[in-house]
Enzyme design. Structure first.
Site, short mmCIF file in Angstrom:
data_model
loop_
_atom_site.label_atom_id
_atom_site.label_comp_id
_atom_site.label_asym_id
_atom_site.label_seq_id
_atom_site.Cartn_x
_atom_site.Cartn_y
_atom_site.Cartn_z
N LYS A 167 -2.80 -3.24 0.82
CA LYS A 167 -2.76 -2.43 2.04
C LYS A 167 -1.56 -2.94 2.80
CE LYS A 167 -7.23 -2.47 0.67
NZ LYS A 167 -7.90 -3.43 -0.21
N ASP A 177 12.14 -1.47 7.53
CA ASP A 177 13.50 -1.85 7.93
C ASP A 177 13.87 -3.26 7.47
OD1 ASP A 177 13.82 0.61 9.10
OD2 ASP A 177 13.45 -0.08 11.14
N HIS A 227 -4.31 -2.38 -5.14
CA HIS A 227 -5.30 -2.78 -4.16
C HIS A 227 -4.68 -3.24 -2.85
CE1 HIS A 227 -8.85 -5.16 -2.64
NE2 HIS A 227 -9.44 -4.04 -3.05
#
Length: 239
Positions: A155, A160, A153
């Site tokens: 996002k 880097d 779920h």
């Protein structure tokens, strides 16, 4: 990305939550909240809260935080894509839905210029007809589809070993252009390393067979989802 629910907070779904002790950041969220709760302005009716650089702050430990809201801040164009385009060595992505064409294209271009790109996608998100994970795989990017039964779920992404992208916005056109969402860009190597360690556990915990195939979100391939009484892939059918 963590919904206030049993599955969101209880460990069933993979989520990321962040507690920020900052009056400035709290003020930005309060203004955004009051646009909706007090003024009744949602989606594209919301007003921009000012130029984006003005919503960047530095905490006492040196962490810089940039705060953006959808759809008024054009988060893909102004934050996510520039970070991917400027990546030098590594991008790890953990997202529920990945259907955004230009973000997917940027990930492929990063891979082509030598950046190590990996992605973990939710099984129900991978079943979506607009998903772009096949294009990533065809370009040579390692993509694993989770097989837990719970949701990937998040996002979120780390770039880097320095920059964290997190929030509520799915990497979709609707998340970017239509929905009321929030996104944070956090620059701090310690926090980036914490996320990277968790990403690595998730990555190694998914069998290598799902680097090529796709587990059905309501099958025996996806943990206990075939008998949990939940419509895991949102097709109107349970188990």
């Amino acid at each position: 990305s963590c919904n206030i629910s049993d599955s969101g907070t209880g460990g069933y779904n993979a989520n990321i939550a962040c507690l920020i002790n900052s009056a400035i950041v709290a003020k930005w969220y309060t203004i955004e909240f009051e646009q909706m709760f007090v003024r009744g302005k949602y989606h594209n009716k919301k007003q921009n809260l000012g130029t984006l650089p003005s919503r960047t702050t530095t905490l006492v430990d040196g962490t810089t935080i940039r705060c953006l809201f959808s759809p008024q801040d054009k988060v893909s164009e102004n934050a996510i894509r520039p970070l991917i385009q400027s990546a030098k060595s590594k991008i790890d992505v953990a997202v529920f839905f990945l259907t955004h064409k230009t973000i997917s294209g940027d990930l492929i271009k990063a891979h082509q210029r030598g950046v190590k790109v990996r992605a973990i996608i939710d099984a129900s998100g991978a079943k979506n007809g607009y998903t772009k994970f096949e294009f990533l795989r065809e370009a040579g990017i390692p993509v694993k589809i989770e097989n837990w039964g719970g949701k990937m779920h998040m996002k979120a992404a780390v770039i880097d070993d320095q920059s964290l992208i997190l929030g509520s916005m799915n990497w979709t056109a609707a998340g970017d252009r239509s929905n009321d969402e929030n996104t944070l860009i956090i620059n701090n190597r310690t926090h980036a390393a914490t996320f990277s360690n968790f990403f690595e556990k998730l990555w190694t915990g998914i069998p290598d067979k799902w680097s090529a195939g796709r587990p059905d979100p309501e099958s025996r391939d996806s943990g206990t989802s075939w008998k949990d009484g939940i419509d895991n892939d949102f097709d109107g059918l349970i188990d």
